[in-house]
Design a protein around this motif. Structure first.
Motif, PDB file in Angstrom:
ATOM      1  N   GLN A  58      -5.274  11.487  -4.695  1.00 31.71           N
ATOM      2  CA  GLN A  58      -5.832  12.816  -4.486  1.00 31.71           C
ATOM      3  C   GLN A  58      -5.297  13.740  -5.547  1.00 31.71           C
ATOM      4  O   GLN A  58      -4.099  13.949  -5.660  1.00 31.71           O
ATOM      5  N   ARG A  83     -10.014   5.768  -4.807  1.00 28.39           N
ATOM      6  CA  ARG A  83      -9.390   4.791  -3.914  1.00 28.39           C
ATOM      7  C   ARG A  83      -9.066   3.531  -4.686  1.00 28.39           C
ATOM      8  O   ARG A  83      -9.849   3.098  -5.528  1.00 28.39           O
ATOM      9  N   PRO A 118       0.816  -1.211   0.000  1.00 23.56           N
ATOM     10  CA  PRO A 118       0.000   0.000   0.000  1.00 23.56           C
ATOM     11  C   PRO A 118       0.851   1.263   0.000  1.00 23.56           C
ATOM     12  O   PRO A 118       1.953   1.284   0.519  1.00 23.56           O
ATOM     13  N   LEU A 127      -5.238   0.103  -0.806  1.00 24.52           N
ATOM     14  CA  LEU A 127      -3.860   0.220  -1.265  1.00 24.52           C
ATOM     15  C   LEU A 127      -3.423   1.663  -1.459  1.00 24.52           C
ATOM     16  O   LEU A 127      -2.301   2.008  -1.151  1.00 24.52           O
ATOM     17  N   ALA A 128      -4.308   2.466  -1.978  1.00 20.99           N
ATOM     18  CA  ALA A 128      -3.869   3.834  -2.243  1.00 20.99           C
ATOM     19  C   ALA A 128      -5.081   4.757  -2.293  1.00 20.99           C
ATOM     20  O   ALA A 128      -6.202   4.319  -2.560  1.00 20.99           O
ATOM     21  N   VAL A 129      -4.822   6.003  -1.994  1.00 17.47           N
ATOM     22  CA  VAL A 129      -5.844   7.025  -2.138  1.00 17.47           C
ATOM     23  C   VAL A 129      -5.271   8.070  -3.077  1.00 17.47           C
ATOM     24  O   VAL A 129      -4.221   8.638  -2.813  1.00 17.47           O
ATOM     25  N   ALA A 166       2.146   9.010  -1.134  1.00 16.12           N
ATOM     26  CA  ALA A 166       0.982   8.879  -1.999  1.00 16.12           C
ATOM     27  C   ALA A 166       1.358   9.239  -3.428  1.00 16.12           C
ATOM     28  O   ALA A 166       2.143  10.149  -3.664  1.00 16.12           O
ATOM     29  N   PRO A 167       0.827   8.484  -4.413  1.00 13.25           N
ATOM     30  CA  PRO A 167       1.222   8.708  -5.806  1.00 13.25           C
ATOM     31  C   PRO A 167       0.646  10.001  -6.377  1.00 13.25           C
ATOM     32  O   PRO A 167      -0.281  10.588  -5.822  1.00 13.25           O
ATOM     33  N   ASP A 170       1.180   5.337   1.129  1.00 10.59           N
ATOM     34  CA  ASP A 170       0.844   6.084   2.328  1.00 10.59           C
ATOM     35  C   ASP A 170      -0.565   6.660   2.177  1.00 10.59           C
ATOM     36  O   ASP A 170      -0.858   7.379   1.235  1.00 10.59           O
ATOM     37  N   MET A 171      -1.426   6.297   3.107  1.00  8.94           N
ATOM     38  CA  MET A 171      -2.811   6.757   2.986  1.00  8.94           C
ATOM     39  C   MET A 171      -3.206   7.680   4.131  1.00  8.94           C
ATOM     40  O   MET A 171      -4.380   7.838   4.433  1.00  8.94           O
ATOM     41  N   ARG A 176     -11.748  11.892  -4.263  1.00 11.40           N
ATOM     42  CA  ARG A 176     -10.614  10.964  -4.236  1.00 11.40           C
ATOM     43  C   ARG A 176     -10.942   9.671  -4.962  1.00 11.40           C
ATOM     44  O   ARG A 176     -12.075   9.229  -4.966  1.00 11.40           O
TER      45      ARG A 176
END
Lengths: 833, 328
Positions: free
Chosen positions: B284, B270, A493, B280-282, B5-6, A495-496, B268
């Motif tokens: 934004q 998800r 994962p 796994l990821a958010v 975060a990507p 970073d959330m 967002r």
């Protein structure tokens, strides 16, 4: 009674031998003479001498013979003897005769001889003397004499020689000292010899012979009073404890031994003993009811070790109190102890004036003794304890030191739960740390069984353990073979943490909107957004911020955390700091005025101080930094805001330590680092605006605010803040004036009862010495320096608080350095004149 | 630890209106295309190499486009608009003319679902004139196949998915309704096979994985609800995922069945692992509701993209969990 009549025959023979030894050099004459002397000591069957002659020799001629030998140790005939003859005839005389006389002669001889082969010889004989357990014989010899047969002076001397043997030899032999004479080896040996003597005494008592333990007790006492109780009792206590476990005779011997220790040495023996034994039961077996029969012992155990000294570990406290509680004859003493301890704990003056460590010690003693009470005793003491609890908690909770407050809370909780006041036990909120946990653990009775003294010959069972391990291993390796390979786990994962609840309202874009919201809005979301946006808006648009800076400061100062927002305090503070930094003069003016005005809570006043000091710190950063960095620095400092300022003096302390480090000359480290280079900053021009208004009204008590009275928490913080403001003003032109004003101000409160205030004062003084340059110090402050010095020396010596003492020492060092530097500088002297 | 975060690989602007729907068409490796339908009646065809709009189709007389897709065999574009029409476009050789259109009569926002039975022969399911009714026709002949009307009162049809199961039965259709229930229809029998109440609120979107026979649906509340079809074609609810903020506009499963993406009303996107629904990821980037999300169907898995279209008139493209790209 023919033994008592002096036998001229023996005297004549001895004199004859001496003559032969002095005049002759022929071994044929010498050897028989020595043999004759030896024959008086041999108990063997083939001996020609009668027992009365032998006793006569031992009594009257032995010492003389030895002294004669020692004085002739360098004579030619000694060297003409063969090695075996020498060790048999010459040395044998010392080792076979009465040990007390031999020891005295040996020690005298060692004392008198200068470094020579003779001295070496004597030393080696002494070594053999010790190795052959002659000390045990000596002690046993005195045990057998129920009434003293020799003079007290002789005994005193002998005692001195036995106890001080390591000192005497060390003084004489310096680096050539034998390892056996070192205290680490000698005193355990002595302890073992004493134990052997006691063993023999026990045996004799069982056989129906009377014995006296006076001499052994004196030896023990003297050893202990000379500071070797640790070494000696480490050997004796476990053995005594083990022997007295089952044997009544041993118990009696042990009790007698400690009863016979002379009064003046009882204290050191007892303090050593309680540290050496491993449990209250062992102590009870070893000293019996000594506390009841011996006044001195009672004083030491029930008063001195509990209330006057505080260096002992908790284990020792447990042993002492457990010992008092273990016997029904001694229980009245426990109650007496509890009374005095509870009084000491509740005493408000003690809370203020005794070191924290001692208070902790007394608290432990109190909790331990309460936990040892049974229910009927508890009923009896109930009113006393409740009284103590209420008084004591009040004075503890009044204190400005967190640890003391915690102590009060924990003790209050424990007492109330033990007393069971109407089913309602007190419950406080405090952070658990090691100290509180230890205090709480004292209420649960100790682990009970004292560890066995003699290590039972445990047949080690490594086989078993090794057998079990492979099982465990194989089981462990079998764990989870069918874990799902085709799972989401291969995807790590991202970073959330940014995934937060989305708020509906948007943050305000203008500072005036913020102001509006904060004053009038009832919507928690909007208030929070405004609060969060405020600092950024202030810093982004300094021009707009200046227009409403004072108004906004006022709003923030009065802002209450109505909605329990997270990070409220730090947001509020950082915004106020930003306002102060952006528009320094009006805002400081406002804040410093408000500090002394009516109708503020202590919290708000502390906030004002906090904001002023943070703003000053930010302003004092060198100008060369860019604005972005400034903001980030202030953010980081406000992020870890402590909700209780003053509880954590580490921050400013570190600052001062760093400065002191840089100023202190360290000889071992070679060249010192130069003190921080002076760089221009924004603080120097406005330092006065921060500083002087705060000094203005401190002695005018308001209805709600009495700085010199009960509000010493604020006073402490105020002085600390002033010290910090002073400290930051280093190199500022106004520093000298500030320093003078600060010294004048703190003079009035230098002996304040509260240690936080005293700490603050010392910090302020430190910062004066650090910030005012040495020339100004001498010229402007010379009249105050002398008094300050005296006061600092006094504090460094006598203050109950350890921090205060060390700060005082630091200040003294700083002051001396500064003065020395100035006085050594001829230019400055000429300036002064 | 976890990587930060990507960020989007690139974004496409200039759609000129909120983006309701996205559709990738990347079979042709030379010119991968992305179709987008905007709230102002424009269909943009974006060239993903030049990152420019290759063509803009104006249709549905300015009404909002709610669904676009392509007929794979014939390279034709099909779009659904709020003007109650489903239009078929011929875009080949630079043309952009409407070939055919179907009147649906639906005033709702339910997107159509299309199934290719054989090359050149498609089934199209669309919401009918009655709010709870679903009509299925054959394309291109436009012969009606059936009309599916539930007996129970479940409210308006909100979303649906049509597929051909491997078991040999006729095509199946799962539809989400206004009261939060899901109905599984057998198209040839015109009967409800199974029913499940997945959400307390209207079902806003659903998607279905043919390989695992497992689907997931989103609603206007915080929970995503996943469900499976067992051997008897019964819908069985499985685990729930709770999100931080409520409201999901669209769900999409990547072609390889590893990832699930959700377009959230909280701006967002998800990303979850599809197998266990592990977050796994958010993503934004957007400043307004995300209304559409799609995974590209690139041949080379390393080029795969995730596109998100938002009400803020932008399309963001992301490259995450692509082998090779991950190490970078």
């Amino acid at each position: 009674m023919e033994i008592l009549t002096p036998s001229p025959e023996v005297r004549l023979t001895v004199a004859q031998c001496f003559r032969t030894l002095t005049t002759s050099t022929d071994p044929k004459d010498l050897v028989p003479a020595l043999q004759t002397l030896n024959s008086y000591l041999d108990e063997g069957p083939g001996n020609k001498t009668t027992s009365s002659q032998r006793a006569e020799f031992r009594r009257a001629h032995f010492t003389r013979s030895l002294q004669f030998l020692v004085s002739n140790i360098q004579a030619d005939w000694v060297h003409s003897l063969t090695a075996t003859q020498r060790s048999e005839l010459w040395d044998g005389l010392f080792l076979k005769g009465p040990p007390e006389q031999a020891l005295l002669v040996l020690m005298d001889g060692i004392g008198e001889q200068s470094a020579s082969a003779g001295l070496d010889h004597l030393v080696s004989i002494t070594e053999k003397f010790l190795q052959r357990c002659r000390l045990a014989d000596l002690l046993w010899y005195y045990c057998q004499q129920t009434s003293p047969s020799d003079s007290p002076q002789l005994r005193e001397t002998l005692l001195g020689r036995i106890v001080c043997l390591p000192d005497l030899t060390a003084n004489k032999l310096h680096l050539n000292n034998k390892p056996l004479f070192l205290p680490q080896q000698y005193y355990p040996l002595l302890a073992a010899e004493m134990f052997t003597a006691l063993e023999k005494t026990c045996q004799a008592l069982k056989d129906g012979t009377d014995c006296s333990l006076t001499f052994v007790a004196q030896t023990l006492g003297k050893v202990c009073v000379q500071g070797h109780s640790g070494l000696v009792l480490a050997v004796m206590a476990p053995r005594l404890s083990a022997c007295s476990r089952s044997d009544m005779v041993w118990q009696r011997v042990s009790w007698k031994l400690f009863e016979n220790v002379p009064q003046r040495w009882v204290e050191s023996v007892l303090t050593g003993l309680v540290q050496a034994v491993n449990g209250p039961e062992a102590l009870g077996r070893i000293i019996g009811n000594l506390v009841l029969t011996n006044k001195k012992a009672q004083f030491v155990i029930t008063h001195k070790m509990l209330l006057l000294q505080y260096k002992y570990e908790t284990r020792v406290l447990r042993i002492i109190l457990g010992y008092l509680a273990a016997d029904k004859d001694r229980r009245p003493l426990l109650i007496q102890v509890l009374r005095s301890v509870s009084q000491a704990w509740a005493n408000p003056s003690a809370v203020k004036h005794t070191p924290l460590e001692q208070q902790l010690y007394v608290s432990k003693a109190l909790l331990l003794s309460v936990s040892l009470l049974n229910d009927s005793e508890l009923q009896e003491l109930r009113s006393d304890l409740i009284h103590c609890m209420l008084d004591g908690m009040q004075s503890h909770l009044d204190s400005s030191v967190v640890r003391i407050r915690h102590m009060g809370m924990v003790v209050g909780e424990c007492l109330s739960s033990r007393l069971d006041i109407g089913g309602a036990a007190l419950k406080f909120e405090y952070d658990q740390d090691e100290e509180t946990r230890e205090l709480l653990s004292l209420m649960t009775p100790g682990t009970g069984d004292e560890p066995e003294d003699e290590p039972v010959n445990v047949v080690d069972s490594p086989q078993e353990t090794t057998e079990t391990t492979p099982h465990a291993d194989s089981e462990a390796s079998k764990v989870d073979p069918d874990s799902d390979l085709d799972s989401d786990d291969e995807l790590t994962p991202y970073d959330m943490s940014a995934d937060q609840e989305l708020s509906k309202a948007s943050p305000p874009r203008y500072l005036r909107d913020c102001l509006e919201t904060l004053t009038s809005s009832d919507d928690p979301v909007r208030v929070e957004l405004s609060l969060r946006a405020a600092e950024g808006l202030v810093r982004k648009n300094a021009f707009a911020a200046k227009e409403i800076s004072v108004q906004l400061t006022k709003v923030f100062l009065h802002l209450e955390d109505k909605y329990n927002l997270s990070g409220f305090l730090s947001l509020r503070q950082s915004t106020m700091v930003a306002l102060t930094v952006i528009d320094t003069i009006p805002v400081t003016q406002y804040l410093t005025t408000e500090f002394y005005s009516l109708n503020y809570s202590l919290r708000q006043r502390l906030d004002i101080l906090e904001v002023l000091s943070l703003a000053a710190q930010e302003l004092s950063k060198p100008i060369t930094e860019t604005k972005d960095q400034l903001i980030s620095v202030s953010n980081s400092s406000s992020a870890d805001l402590n909700p209780y300022p003053g509880d954590n003096p580490v921050h400013w302390r570190q600052e001062v330590e760093r400065r002191i480090q840089s100023k202190t000359r360290r000889l071992t480290k070679g060249a010192t680092k130069p003190p921080a280079k002076a760089t221009p900053n924004h603080y120097a021009p406005v330092a006065g605006h921060f500083f002087f208004p705060l000094l203005r009204n401190f002695d005018k008590p308001q209805v709600t605010f009495d700085l010199l009275g009960t509000d010493h928490l604020v006073l402490g913080r105020l002085i600390q803040t002033l010290g910090l403001l002073m400290h930051l003003a280093v190199n500022a032109p106004i520093a000298a004036q500030m320093g003078r004003a600060l010294l004048d101000f703190v003079w009035a409160v230098r002996y304040h009862v509260d240690q936080t205030v005293r700490r603050g004062v010392l910090f302020a003084v430190c910062s004066v010495f650090l910030s005012v340059n040495s020339q100004n110090l001498l010229v402007d402050l010379s009249d105050q320096l002398f008094e300050t010095r005296t006061w600092l020396a006094d504090v460094a010596e006598g203050d109950p608080d350890a921090d205060c003492r060390s700060l005082a020492v630091q200040s003294l060092v700083l002051m001396d350095q500064s003065l020395k530097k100035q006085l050594q500088d001829p230019q400055a002297l000429s300036l002064e004149s | 630890m976890s990587s930060p975060a990507p960020t989007p690989v690139y974004t496409l602007r200039g759609a000129g209106g909120p983006l309701n729907t996205l559709h990738f068409s990347c079979h042709d490796a030379d010119t991968p295309l992305l179709y987008s339908g905007s709230g102002k009646g424009l269909i943009h065809v974006w060239n993903l190499n030049t990152r420019r709009a290759k063509k803009i189709v104006k249709g549905h007389s300015g009404n909002s486009i709610i669904w676009v897709s392509t007929l794979q065999s014939t390279d034709a574009l099909i779009s659904q608009g709020r003007d109650m029409l489903v239009c078929l476009w011929d875009l080949s050789e630079g043309r952009s003319e409407m070939v055919d259109s179907v009147w649906t009569g639906s005033v709702g926002f339910c997107q159509c679902s299309m199934l290719e039975m054989s090359p050149g022969n498609h089934l199209l399911a669309f919401p009918g004139e009655q709010t709870e009714e679903i009509k299925i026709i054959q394309l291109p002949s436009k012969t009606p196949v059936c009309t599916l009307v539930p007996d129970a009162k479940v409210g308006m049809v909100m979303c649906m998915k049509l597929w051909q199961p491997d078991s040999g039965l006729g095509p199946l259709l799962v539809a989400g309704y206004e009261d939060g229930s899901l109905l599984l229809w057998d198209v040839t029998q015109r009967s409800v096979l199974s029913q499940a109440k997945a959400h307390p609120e209207p079902v806003m979107c659903l998607t279905f994985d043919l390989k695992r026979l497992r689907g997931i649906s989103g609603s206007s509340e915080k929970n995503l609800s996943s469900w499976v079809l067992d051997g008897q074609n019964n819908l069985q609810l499985q685990d729930n995922v709770t999100l931080v903020n409520p409201g999901i506009s669209q769900l999409c499963i990547r072609g390889d069945g590893k990832l699930l993406a959700s377009a959230g009303w909280d701006h967002r996107v998800r990303v979850f692992g599809w197998k266990r629904l592990k977050p796994l990821a958010v993503l934004q980037y957007h400043t307004d509701m995300v209304q559409s999300v799609a995974f590209s169907d690139h041949q080379d898995p390393r080029q795969r993209l995730l596109a998100a279209g938002s009400k803020d008139q932008r399309i963001s493209l992301w490259s995450i969990y692509n082998e090779g790209a991950e190490t970078g």
